[in-house]
Design a protein around this motif. Sequence first.
Motif, mmCIF file in Angstrom:
data_model
loop_
_atom_site.group_PDB
_atom_site.id
_atom_site.type_symbol
_atom_site.label_atom_id
_atom_site.label_comp_id
_atom_site.label_asym_id
_atom_site.label_seq_id
_atom_site.Cartn_x
_atom_site.Cartn_y
_atom_site.Cartn_z
ATOM 1 N N GLY A 12 0.816 -1.205 0.000
ATOM 2 C CA GLY A 12 0.000 0.000 0.000
ATOM 3 C C GLY A 12 0.851 1.256 0.000
ATOM 4 N N ASP A 13 0.222 2.376 0.293
ATOM 5 C CA ASP A 13 0.929 3.648 0.384
ATOM 6 C C ASP A 13 0.128 4.574 1.280
ATOM 7 N N ALA A 38 1.317 -7.552 4.571
ATOM 8 C CA ALA A 38 0.955 -6.162 4.326
ATOM 9 C C ALA A 38 2.132 -5.250 4.625
ATOM 10 N N VAL A 39 2.449 -4.369 3.693
ATOM 11 C CA VAL A 39 3.521 -3.396 3.887
ATOM 12 C C VAL A 39 3.192 -2.155 3.068
ATOM 13 N N ASP A 40 3.621 -1.000 3.539
ATOM 14 C CA ASP A 40 3.373 0.238 2.808
ATOM 15 C C ASP A 40 4.659 0.750 2.166
ATOM 16 N N TRP A 41 4.518 1.291 0.966
ATOM 17 C CA TRP A 41 5.619 1.971 0.273
ATOM 18 C C TRP A 41 5.650 3.399 0.803
ATOM 19 N N THR A 42 6.636 3.699 1.625
ATOM 20 C CA THR A 42 6.746 5.019 2.221
ATOM 21 C C THR A 42 7.996 5.712 1.707
ATOM 22 N N ILE A 43 7.859 6.978 1.387
ATOM 23 C CA ILE A 43 8.990 7.758 0.893
ATOM 24 C C ILE A 43 8.953 9.146 1.511
ATOM 25 N N PRO A 44 10.116 9.805 1.651
ATOM 26 C CA PRO A 44 10.121 11.183 2.139
ATOM 27 C C PRO A 44 9.282 12.069 1.215
ATOM 28 N N GLY A 45 8.526 12.939 1.801
ATOM 29 C CA GLY A 45 7.666 13.804 0.995
ATOM 30 C C GLY A 45 6.234 13.341 0.970
ATOM 31 N N GLY A 46 6.003 12.082 1.394
ATOM 32 C CA GLY A 46 4.646 11.580 1.527
ATOM 33 C C GLY A 46 3.843 11.577 0.244
ATOM 34 N N SER A 48 2.526 13.911 -1.684
ATOM 35 C CA SER A 48 2.895 14.793 -2.789
ATOM 36 C C SER A 48 4.002 14.173 -3.631
ATOM 37 N N GLU A 49 4.975 13.567 -2.967
ATOM 38 C CA GLU A 49 6.077 12.951 -3.702
ATOM 39 C C GLU A 49 5.623 11.701 -4.455
ATOM 40 N N ILE A 50 4.745 10.922 -3.844
ATOM 41 C CA ILE A 50 4.223 9.734 -4.532
ATOM 42 C C ILE A 50 3.452 10.145 -5.779
ATOM 43 N N HIS A 51 2.660 11.201 -5.683
ATOM 44 C CA HIS A 51 1.942 11.700 -6.857
ATOM 45 C C HIS A 51 2.927 12.120 -7.955
ATOM 46 N N ALA A 52 4.008 12.789 -7.547
ATOM 47 C CA ALA A 52 5.002 13.227 -8.529
ATOM 48 C C ALA A 52 5.676 12.030 -9.193
ATOM 49 N N LEU A 53 5.973 11.004 -8.410
ATOM 50 C CA LEU A 53 6.594 9.798 -8.971
ATOM 51 C C LEU A 53 5.620 9.065 -9.886
ATOM 52 N N GLN A 54 4.352 9.006 -9.488
ATOM 53 C CA GLN A 54 3.359 8.358 -10.330
ATOM 54 C C GLN A 54 3.220 9.080 -11.661
ATOM 55 N N HIS A 55 3.358 10.392 -11.640
ATOM 56 C CA HIS A 55 3.296 11.151 -12.888
ATOM 57 C C HIS A 55 4.442 10.731 -13.814
ATOM 58 N N GLN A 56 5.616 10.503 -13.251
ATOM 59 C CA GLN A 56 6.745 10.033 -14.056
ATOM 60 C C GLN A 56 6.483 8.635 -14.600
#
Length: 343
Positions: A12-13, A38-46, A48-56
């Motif tokens: 998840g995220d 069950a595990v979550d994909w967590t990254i710095p920036g939360g 907003s950053e996941i949205h930016a990565l998904q856009h890429q």
Amino acid sequence: MSVSSPRIVVIGDVFVPAHIVCEAIRLRNGGDTADIVAVDWTIPGGGSEIHALQHQVELHGPDAVDVPADLVDLATSADILVVHFFPVPARVFAGDAGPEAVIVARAGTENIDLAAAAANAVEVHNIAGRNAPAVAELTLGLILAEMRNIARADRSISAGGWRKEYGSRSAELAGRTVGLIGYGSVGRQFVKLISGFDVRVIVSDPFADPAALEADGVLSVGFDEVFEQSDVITVCARLTEKNTGFIGADQLARMKPTAYFVNTARSRLVDDGALLTVLQQGRIAGAALDVFDQEPLPIDSPWRGLDNVTLTTHFAGDTPESFTRSGALVADVVERILGAEGE
């Protein structure tokens, strides 16, 4: 499914946490569903950053983003893999290991290497409609905000002003023709919401069921006709390789000078430069956009300087209800997979 007790891995995220999906799966199966991790994909920036990565990922595929090796290994260990935004590259499907089925807890599958999955006979399931109510509501909200200058008035007051004059760019919806490009889950939900505004609704979608269109009280028209006839156009189509940029200068030139253009779907469905030019030249009344070719918008983006647009931050589907709904819809798919296994 080739194994009698499948291992289900849920990554998840921050938007769709893994525990929500796992709880839904267990609830659907009486609390007795095999092995669930069950595990979550967590990254710095939360978020907003996941949205930016998904856009890429949407632009360049799942290999465009580096993901932790341990999560890739975990994904490879699954029999049934469930993800939301987590990118699933080809190496997850390589070799003797790897999932037999992948479930994406959203409608889009851009974060899955579909070619690699198909080459390894891996089923990929998505869930359509989980955020349709949210997207449809924002679409209607953006139409009203742009046509009635709601956001511009708010910005004026926030800046210490009291702006009341907007020229001819203020109109009521009643009596207008609203055109939809695409008629899937979002389009159908949107028609329900706008039905009380006394509007005529037309749709351009070659894949839509004519009987469903008739039952919903909407009229099917050609692609060019929807631009020529509509007072408001909203994009509700899914992005594919075949329709990238299919709304271009020719279609925009067919719009009435008093018409509005709304996009809460995907930016790459539209020729971004052509739409910008039309708005800069005042050839249509205005636009409302939730999606952009570059996200976040750069500080010097020309979109920021226009007075005839309403802009939001690609959050049409981001509601707690949408994310919670994902768990139940994923559980439906898991139930079908496990049911097929037992047949």
